[in-house]
Write a protein that holds these residues in place. Sequence first.
Motif, short mmCIF file in Angstrom:
data_model
loop_
_atom_site.label_atom_id
_atom_site.label_comp_id
_atom_site.label_asym_id
_atom_site.label_seq_id
_atom_site.Cartn_x
_atom_site.Cartn_y
_atom_site.Cartn_z
N ARG A 210 0.82 -0.93 0.31
CA ARG A 210 -0.10 0.41 -0.11
C ARG A 210 1.13 1.18 0.20
O ARG A 210 0.60 2.37 -0.75
CB ARG A 210 -0.81 0.14 1.61
CG ARG A 210 -2.17 1.46 1.02
CD ARG A 210 -2.51 0.92 2.04
NE ARG A 210 -3.60 0.36 2.39
CZ ARG A 210 -3.60 -0.64 3.41
NH1 ARG A 210 -2.70 -1.24 3.78
NH2 ARG A 210 -4.57 -1.97 3.17
N THR A 211 1.87 0.96 0.88
CA THR A 211 2.59 2.10 1.10
C THR A 211 3.58 2.29 -0.36
O THR A 211 3.96 3.44 -1.08
CB THR A 211 3.76 2.47 1.64
OG1 THR A 211 2.96 1.66 3.24
CG2 THR A 211 4.89 2.89 1.78
N LYS A 212 4.06 1.85 -0.92
CA LYS A 212 4.67 1.41 -1.96
C LYS A 212 4.39 2.53 -3.52
O LYS A 212 4.49 3.12 -4.69
CB LYS A 212 5.46 0.69 -2.81
CG LYS A 212 6.43 0.21 -1.45
CD LYS A 212 7.37 -1.37 -1.91
CE LYS A 212 7.94 -1.68 -1.28
NZ LYS A 212 8.72 -3.24 -0.81
N PHE A 213 2.93 1.77 -3.15
CA PHE A 213 1.78 2.45 -4.59
C PHE A 213 1.26 3.78 -3.81
O PHE A 213 1.33 3.92 -4.98
CB PHE A 213 0.29 1.22 -4.45
CG PHE A 213 -0.29 1.73 -5.19
CD1 PHE A 213 -0.46 1.59 -7.30
CD2 PHE A 213 -1.50 2.13 -4.93
CE1 PHE A 213 -1.03 1.61 -7.55
CE2 PHE A 213 -2.78 3.08 -5.99
CZ PHE A 213 -2.17 2.92 -7.32
N ILE A 214 1.80 4.11 -2.96
CA ILE A 214 1.02 5.65 -2.89
C ILE A 214 2.17 6.41 -3.48
O ILE A 214 1.87 7.43 -3.77
CB ILE A 214 0.68 5.44 -1.46
CG1 ILE A 214 -0.51 5.91 -1.16
CG2 ILE A 214 0.31 6.96 -0.74
CD1 ILE A 214 -1.99 6.33 -1.93
N GLU A 215 3.02 5.91 -2.83
CA GLU A 215 4.18 6.97 -3.57
C GLU A 215 4.51 6.68 -5.27
O GLU A 215 4.71 7.44 -5.54
CB GLU A 215 5.24 5.94 -2.85
CG GLU A 215 6.29 6.11 -0.74
CD GLU A 215 6.91 5.55 -0.85
OE1 GLU A 215 7.54 5.81 0.26
OE2 GLU A 215 7.56 4.48 -1.56
N LYS A 216 4.28 5.69 -5.90
CA LYS A 216 4.38 5.80 -6.85
C LYS A 216 2.72 6.56 -7.56
O LYS A 216 3.09 7.16 -8.55
CB LYS A 216 3.17 4.35 -7.89
CG LYS A 216 5.34 3.13 -7.29
CD LYS A 216 5.93 4.42 -8.39
CE LYS A 216 7.69 3.25 -7.95
NZ LYS A 216 8.80 3.25 -9.20
N MET A 217 2.11 6.70 -6.78
CA MET A 217 1.02 7.71 -6.96
C MET A 217 1.31 9.13 -7.18
O MET A 217 1.01 9.48 -8.05
CB MET A 217 -0.52 7.25 -6.53
CG MET A 217 -1.28 5.85 -7.82
SD MET A 217 -1.46 5.64 -9.04
CE MET A 217 -2.44 7.17 -9.42
N LEU A 218 1.81 9.44 -6.25
CA LEU A 218 2.35 10.77 -5.98
C LEU A 218 3.21 11.22 -6.50
O LEU A 218 3.22 11.96 -7.35
CB LEU A 218 2.96 10.35 -4.16
CG LEU A 218 2.02 10.84 -3.57
CD1 LEU A 218 2.50 10.43 -1.98
CD2 LEU A 218 0.90 11.87 -3.69
#
Length: 242
Positions: A210-218
């Motif tokens: 979840r954290t890695k996905f959010i970083e990629k979305m940002l």
Amino acid sequence: MIESTRGIVLNYTRYAESSIISHIYTQKLGLQSYMINQVRSRKKKDKHVFLQALSLLDLEVYHSEKKTIHRIKDFKVNTPFTQIPFEPVRRSLAFFLAEVLNKALKQEDKRDANLFTFLHQSISMLDSHLPGVQNFHLFLLFRLTRPLGFFPSMDSNEALPYFNLKTGTFQQSEPAHPHYMNHSETSILRQLSEIRIEELDSLQISQDDRTKFIEKMLEYYQLHLSGFSNIKSLKVLKELYR
């Protein structure tokens, strides 16, 4: 001129001893700044809503195209919050999303009624007994890319395992640059395209993913929105979900 409009509070900056300048995304006027006097005074407790991220308000404002900071004639809470101010996860999500919106929407004058309605309804859902609330910010960041103009090109071929953040497209092999989502991150992106907000609990992913996905979305936002800077409140979310 006096305008009546709904508004979503994004953030504020302190001004003088007891005043603030509140940044509010409005339905009719787009993103605007309003001077709120005596908001930090003990005698003005009703004005605390201008300090709460994502507060939903009905506003009467004095508006002039010649000014950058305006005044509020009257206001009332459109939808009183029952959970966001009192529940740590929802409160942190509200601050995070308010920061994202403030940076994303200020890029241009967004007077989009559909965008406002989507945000208003989504925030109301965040304050409800929403299953899978830990995935709420993933869903909103994904859906928000459509009105902002860089919605992913959702190829029906699920065999394409990499999402290219620069082009907004899926591809078979890793790009020659580091700006892409790997297999698991791309899978989350596809899942988000297939579910409704009421089905967020069906998104079963680890906190690390979840954290890695959010970083990629940002990162995706930074690549497609000029001036979109780092989100400081992301650090709080990471600490909260540990």
